[in-house]
Design a protein around this motif. Structure first.
Motif, PDB file in Angstrom:
ATOM      1  N   SER A  62      -6.452  -7.378 -17.329  1.00  0.00           N
ATOM      2  CA  SER A  62      -5.122  -6.168 -17.336  1.00  0.00           C
ATOM      3  C   SER A  62      -5.216  -5.717 -15.993  1.00  0.00           C
ATOM      4  CB  SER A  62      -5.194  -5.234 -18.571  1.00  0.00           C
ATOM      5  OG  SER A  62      -6.814  -4.852 -18.390  1.00  0.00           O
ATOM      6  N   ARG A  63      -4.240  -5.039 -15.643  1.00  0.00           N
ATOM      7  CA  ARG A  63      -4.013  -4.263 -14.321  1.00  0.00           C
ATOM      8  C   ARG A  63      -3.264  -3.068 -14.856  1.00  0.00           C
ATOM      9  NH1 ARG A  63      -1.483  -6.175  -8.646  1.00  0.00           N
ATOM     10  NH2 ARG A  63      -1.811  -4.298  -7.463  1.00  0.00           N
ATOM     11  N   THR A  64      -3.506  -1.727 -13.928  1.00  0.00           N
ATOM     12  CA  THR A  64      -2.693  -0.505 -14.279  1.00  0.00           C
ATOM     13  C   THR A  64      -1.908  -0.495 -13.035  1.00  0.00           C
ATOM     14  OG1 THR A  64      -4.122   0.282 -15.972  1.00  0.00           O
ATOM     15  CG2 THR A  64      -2.388   1.852 -14.720  1.00  0.00           C
ATOM     16  N   LEU A  65      -0.733  -0.448 -12.953  1.00  0.00           N
ATOM     17  CA  LEU A  65       0.407  -0.021 -11.906  1.00  0.00           C
ATOM     18  C   LEU A  65       0.661   1.112 -11.746  1.00  0.00           C
ATOM     19  CD1 LEU A  65       2.770  -2.877 -12.223  1.00  0.00           C
ATOM     20  CD2 LEU A  65       0.667  -3.226 -11.357  1.00  0.00           C
ATOM     21  N   ARG A  66       0.130   1.806 -10.764  1.00  0.00           N
ATOM     22  CA  ARG A  66       0.364   3.577 -10.626  1.00  0.00           C
ATOM     23  C   ARG A  66       1.246   3.850  -9.403  1.00  0.00           C
ATOM     24  NH1 ARG A  66      -5.189   2.454 -11.426  1.00  0.00           N
ATOM     25  NH2 ARG A  66      -5.962   3.381 -13.309  1.00  0.00           N
ATOM     26  N   THR A  67       1.406   2.937  -8.571  1.00  0.00           N
ATOM     27  CA  THR A  67       2.190   3.188  -7.199  1.00  0.00           C
ATOM     28  C   THR A  67       3.259   1.996  -7.128  1.00  0.00           C
ATOM     29  OG1 THR A  67       0.811   2.040  -5.793  1.00  0.00           O
ATOM     30  CG2 THR A  67       0.305   4.415  -6.327  1.00  0.00           C
ATOM     31  N   ILE A  68       4.211   2.373  -6.286  1.00  0.00           N
ATOM     32  CA  ILE A  68       5.016   1.515  -5.862  1.00  0.00           C
ATOM     33  C   ILE A  68       4.486   0.210  -5.119  1.00  0.00           C
ATOM     34  CG2 ILE A  68       7.308   1.015  -4.269  1.00  0.00           C
ATOM     35  CD1 ILE A  68       7.930   2.375  -6.459  1.00  0.00           C
ATOM     36  N   GLY A  69       3.532   0.434  -4.350  1.00  0.00           N
ATOM     37  CA  GLY A  69       2.820  -0.609  -3.782  1.00  0.00           C
ATOM     38  C   GLY A  69       2.121  -1.670  -4.727  1.00  0.00           C
ATOM     39  N   ASP A  70       1.616  -0.665  -5.734  1.00  0.00           N
ATOM     40  CA  ASP A  70       1.178  -1.790  -7.020  1.00  0.00           C
ATOM     41  C   ASP A  70       1.933  -2.783  -7.442  1.00  0.00           C
ATOM     42  OD1 ASP A  70      -1.397  -0.350  -6.615  1.00  0.00           O
ATOM     43  OD2 ASP A  70      -1.131   1.042  -8.333  1.00  0.00           O
ATOM     44  N   ASP A 130       0.742  -1.374  -0.050  1.00  0.00           N
ATOM     45  CA  ASP A 130       0.092  -0.082   0.172  1.00  0.00           C
ATOM     46  C   ASP A 130       0.956   1.325   0.056  1.00  0.00           C
ATOM     47  OD1 ASP A 130       0.971  -0.358   2.534  1.00  0.00           O
ATOM     48  OD2 ASP A 130      -1.076  -0.156   3.590  1.00  0.00           O
ATOM     49  N   ASP A 131       2.092   1.126  -0.427  1.00  0.00           N
ATOM     50  CA  ASP A 131       3.131   2.133  -0.437  1.00  0.00           C
ATOM     51  C   ASP A 131       2.469   3.270  -1.537  1.00  0.00           C
ATOM     52  OD1 ASP A 131       5.016   4.193  -0.944  1.00  0.00           O
ATOM     53  OD2 ASP A 131       6.724   2.784  -0.868  1.00  0.00           O
ATOM     54  N   LYS A 132       2.131   4.362  -1.380  1.00  0.00           N
ATOM     55  CA  LYS A 132       1.420   5.301  -2.265  1.00  0.00           C
ATOM     56  C   LYS A 132       2.409   6.139  -3.265  1.00  0.00           C
ATOM     57  CE  LYS A 132      -2.521   4.248  -1.154  1.00  0.00           C
ATOM     58  NZ  LYS A 132      -3.269   3.016  -1.998  1.00  0.00           N
ATOM     59  N   THR A 133       3.813   5.981  -2.958  1.00  0.00           N
ATOM     60  CA  THR A 133       4.554   6.586  -3.838  1.00  0.00           C
ATOM     61  C   THR A 133       4.262   6.390  -5.434  1.00  0.00           C
ATOM     62  OG1 THR A 133       6.350   6.355  -2.127  1.00  0.00           O
ATOM     63  CG2 THR A 133       7.097   6.869  -4.326  1.00  0.00           C
ATOM     64  N   PRO A 134       4.045   7.424  -5.913  1.00  0.00           N
ATOM     65  CA  PRO A 134       3.623   7.215  -7.484  1.00  0.00           C
ATOM     66  C   PRO A 134       4.848   6.831  -8.212  1.00  0.00           C
ATOM     67  CG  PRO A 134       3.920   9.406  -7.303  1.00  0.00           C
ATOM     68  CD  PRO A 134       4.156   9.030  -5.684  1.00  0.00           C
ATOM     69  N   LEU A 135       4.628   5.787  -9.430  1.00  0.00           N
ATOM     70  CA  LEU A 135       5.425   5.565 -10.433  1.00  0.00           C
ATOM     71  C   LEU A 135       5.508   6.888 -11.313  1.00  0.00           C
ATOM     72  CD1 LEU A 135       4.555   1.836 -11.390  1.00  0.00           C
ATOM     73  CD2 LEU A 135       6.370   2.412  -9.865  1.00  0.00           C
ATOM     74  N   LYS A 136       6.842   6.665 -12.039  1.00  0.00           N
ATOM     75  CA  LYS A 136       7.124   7.937 -12.848  1.00  0.00           C
ATOM     76  C   LYS A 136       5.900   7.871 -13.974  1.00  0.00           C
ATOM     77  CE  LYS A 136      11.858   8.121 -12.458  1.00  0.00           C
ATOM     78  NZ  LYS A 136      13.344   8.228 -13.051  1.00  0.00           N
ATOM     79  N   GLU A 137       5.474   6.695 -14.165  1.00  0.00           N
ATOM     80  CA  GLU A 137       4.312   6.644 -15.148  1.00  0.00           C
ATOM     81  C   GLU A 137       3.573   5.636 -14.934  1.00  0.00           C
ATOM     82  OE1 GLU A 137       6.295   4.722 -18.986  1.00  0.00           O
ATOM     83  OE2 GLU A 137       6.536   6.943 -18.947  1.00  0.00           O
ATOM     84  N   PRO A 138       1.992   5.500 -15.105  1.00  0.00           N
ATOM     85  CA  PRO A 138       1.427   4.322 -14.943  1.00  0.00           C
ATOM     86  C   PRO A 138       1.827   3.200 -16.017  1.00  0.00           C
ATOM     87  CG  PRO A 138       0.000   6.203 -15.057  1.00  0.00           C
ATOM     88  CD  PRO A 138       1.376   6.559 -15.381  1.00  0.00           C
TER      89      PRO A 138
END
Length: 705
Positions: free
Chosen positions: A642-650, A624-632
């Motif tokens: 399919s799934r979209t990874l948006r954060t480090i937790g994802d 559940d780390d909410k730090t965003p990735l540079k891009e989804p």
């Protein structure tokens, strides 16, 4: 005549096959239900007025699970939140609203009241239409847990388009992002050290990048990311199946049943009946000893059938699913506590549990008036009724322990062991009548057995109350309180066994206790002394599976702290390879209640802490780390969705799902420096000896490799 009999046999066979088929279908249904996602959301839009539209998320929640509400404190579990990624011709109005029966329960781990929903919930976000057309896109994020585990933050995506009022201004759309080249996407992924398996691909926009190309660009010093992210689901399943924990649990329940049957055998309600019953069978067939032996064997088998039928009734009443839920179900644990408390007081002689005498008389008369196998079966049933006051507490304790073991066949296995031990003497004494003369005579020693059982029932009753106390956060039975009560119980038991404590119904003429009783009393007193240091924080590994977790103890002289050295998978793996140590992956979450319980009750054990700090490289990955990735990043799940990874937790939850085939937290797995499992996996189970065994196996296998 033969034709009629043949038809009857065929009808019975078909009826039996229907029951078997029904049983198989029920089992398959329950297994399917367990394999499904415990929470399922559907999303729709609803026009409220010409200028307003609601986006409604409707969730169905499986029994035993709950979904957290909106607006929980930041240091609590995952709140339900909505993120609007695009709103052309519309804008969000107000906050996300939750609808349903909201429960408000204080959680002692977080020290706050947690609000959540069970069975079903709806979340609603309203949008105001500001243009001639509208286009809204976003996702709902929620957290779900049960008493054993939590799911990682889960997204429910939505995208709706529609027409607004005719007199509204024209909607101005935002330009689409330029499509990035594969080289640009590869560079950004390599910078994140993101990788997927050899068999899957990472999709960004309309382009697809293979895992091999990602691994080559990442330039990891020891093992490429594609190898580190390689799925090991089958290898992990092989380790877990090799542990055979289910069979071990069933063998344990069976052994408990054997012991329970032997204990019930030497109680005042059963032991005196043995010589009378065996003598009856032998006298009944003076001229035919084989018939007497056959009757005694039939009598023993009848006892087994009766108690096995009781286990079948228990399983049928609750069902496989319900029995699996009993281990952590607070109301049932309170019921078990009260039940065992009543049994304990009965054994202490406060009152006697008896069935109506008319029942026993009616069955006994029926047995006398019938012949053949039916009469012998009714005699066995009479024994069950007459001995109820002594066997019921033993059977009750056994069924409670079996029912809460998490395996729905455990009651049958336990009752088979109990009935086998109870029935065996009747058969053996019939086969070897001379043994009967050497058997101990009835006496005051049987009352000692009853009182000892009363103390044991009382101790186990506290264990079940502890489960309910932890579930509701009452803090009535913290670890030191539990230990203090067990110290008193086993101390009094020791004094009773050596003759320093008497009960009103004990034999007043008995001045000296039997030698076996004195020896057992010394063991009980030694066990009492062993538990005393636990009041100051000693781990007490022998009873760690029964006592409340260490984090419930207010006074602890030696608290152990364990801190993960890494929170990044690839960095931790490189460091472990350089240090030549195995890795413990800890899939956790900032808002995971059961993760904190494991850290507070198991990781605080000195030996566990030493192994985690010295023998392993501990990597904690927060899903559940909410730090965003540079891009989804859009990825493919193992099931093809399919799934979209948006954060480090994802990213970490996707690693857990694709590499290990598991999604809930807490989840622990030991791996070598190439990412291969070493000792299976471990989930939420506050059992220090089992956790140590899990860690030791990982170390041993790492050294062997």
């Amino acid at each position: 005549m033969e034709t009629i009999r043949s038809k009857k046999r065929k009808a019975k066979f078909m009826k039996a096959m229907r029951y078997k088929l029904l049983f198989v279908l029920v089992v398959l249904f329950n297994l399917t239900a367990l394999a499904q996602n415990p929470v399922h959301f559907s999303v729709q839009q609803k026009q409220i007025s010409p200028t307003e539209v609601d986006v409604i998320f409707t969730g169905k929640i499986n029994s035993g699970w709950h979904v957290y509400s909106t607006g929980l404190p930041a240091d609590g579990p995952i709140s339900a939140t909505i993120t609007t990624e695009k709103a052309e011709g519309a804008q969000a109005v107000g906050k996300l609203l939750a609808r349903g029966k909201e429960l408000n329960v204080f959680d002692k781990v977080f020290g706050i009241k947690l609000r959540y929903f069970e069975n079903n919930v709806s979340f609603v976000q309203r949008y105001k239409i500001t243009g001639k057309t509208y286009n809204i896109k976003g996702y709902l994020e929620y957290g779900a847990c049960n008493d054993e585990m939590c799911l990682p933050p889960t997204d429910v995506e939505f995208r709706f388009k529609g027409n607004g009022p005719a007199d509204a201004p024209k909607t101005v759309g935002t330009p689409e992002e330029e499509k990035k080249t594969e080289a640009d996407q590869l560079a950004s992924l390599a910078a994140l050290s993101a990788a997927t398996s050899d068999t899957s691909a990472t999709n960004v926009g309309d382009s697809t990048i293979s895992a091999d190309s990602i691994g080559a660009a990442a330039n990891v010093e020891t093992v490429s990311p594609s190898d580190l992210w390689r799925p090991v689901v089958k290898e992990l399943q092989a380790f877990n199946s090799g542990q055979d924990t289910k069979n071990n649990s069933l063998w344990y329940i069976f052994l408990m049943g054997i012991i329970g049957g032997l204990v019930a055998l030497v109680t005042p309600c059963v032991w005196p009946i043995i010589p009378m019953t065996v003598s009856f069978f032998l006298k009944r067939a003076k001229d035919d000893k084989k018939k007497g032996i056959r009757d005694a064997v039939t009598y023993g088998i009848s006892i087994i059938i009766i108690y096995m039928a009781l286990a079948a009734i228990i399983t049928a009443l609750f069902g496989p699913q319900k029995l699996n839920e009993l281990a952590t179900n607070a109301p049932f644990n309170i019921f078990f506590f009260l039940l065992l408390l009543v049994f304990a007081l009965s054994f202490f002689g406060w009152f006697e549990l008896t069935l109506p005498s008319s029942w026993g008389n009616a069955v006994d008369n029926k047995a006398s008036s019938t012949t053949g196998l039916l009469s012998i079966f009714l005699m066995a049933f009479t024994l069950s009724l007459v001995s109820f006051s002594c066997t019921a507490p033993v059977v009750g304790l056994l069924l409670v322990q079996a029912a809460t073991s998490g395996d729905w066949v455990a009651p049958a296995v336990g009752m088979f062991g109990f009935a086998l031990a109870l029935a065996l003497p009747f058969t053996l004494f019939a086969l070897f009548p001379t043994w009967l003369k050497q058997a101990p005579k009835s006496g005051s020693w049987m009352n000692i057995v009853k009182v000892v059982l009363g103390f044991i029932e009382l101790a186990f009753a506290l264990k079940f109350f502890s489960v309910a106390d932890l579930a509701y956060g009452w803090r009535l039975l913290d670890r030191e309180t539990f230990l203090a009560l067990w110290i008193v119980i086993f101390g009094l038991l020791g004094l009773y066994l050596i003759g320093k404590l008497k009960f009103p119904h004990d034999d007043p003429d008995q001045k000296v206790m039997p030698v076996p009783s004195i020896m057992l009393g010394m063991i009980s007193l030694a066990f009492t002394v062993y538990m005393i240091p636990g009041l100051w924080g000693a781990p007490l590994k022998a009873i760690s599976a029964f006592a409340p977790p260490m984090n419930t103890q207010d006074f602890n002289l030696q608290p152990q702290k364990v801190h993960a050295k890494f929170t990044n998978y690839e960095e931790g793996m490189r460091a472990a390879a350089q240090a030549g140590k195995p890795v413990l992956l800890d899939f956790t979450g900032f808002g995971c209640v059961n993760c904190r319980k494991m850290e507070g009750s198991v990781w605080t054990d000195p030996e566990v802490a030493k192994k985690l700090n010295d023998d392993y490289v501990l990597i904690s990955l927060y899903v559940d780390d909410k730090t965003p990735l540079k891009e989804p990043i859009k990825v493919q799940r193992p099931d093809g969705t399919s799934r979209t990874l948006r954060t480090i937790g994802d990213k970490w939850s996707y690693l857990q799902e694709t590499k290990f085939g598991y999604l809930a937290q807490p989840f622990y797995v030991t791996i070598d420096n190439q990412g291969n499992p070493l000792s299976g996996s471990f989930a939420h189970k506050e059992d220090i000896p089992a956790y140590l065994d899990f860690l030791n196996k990982g170390i041993d296998n790492y050294k062997n490799r």
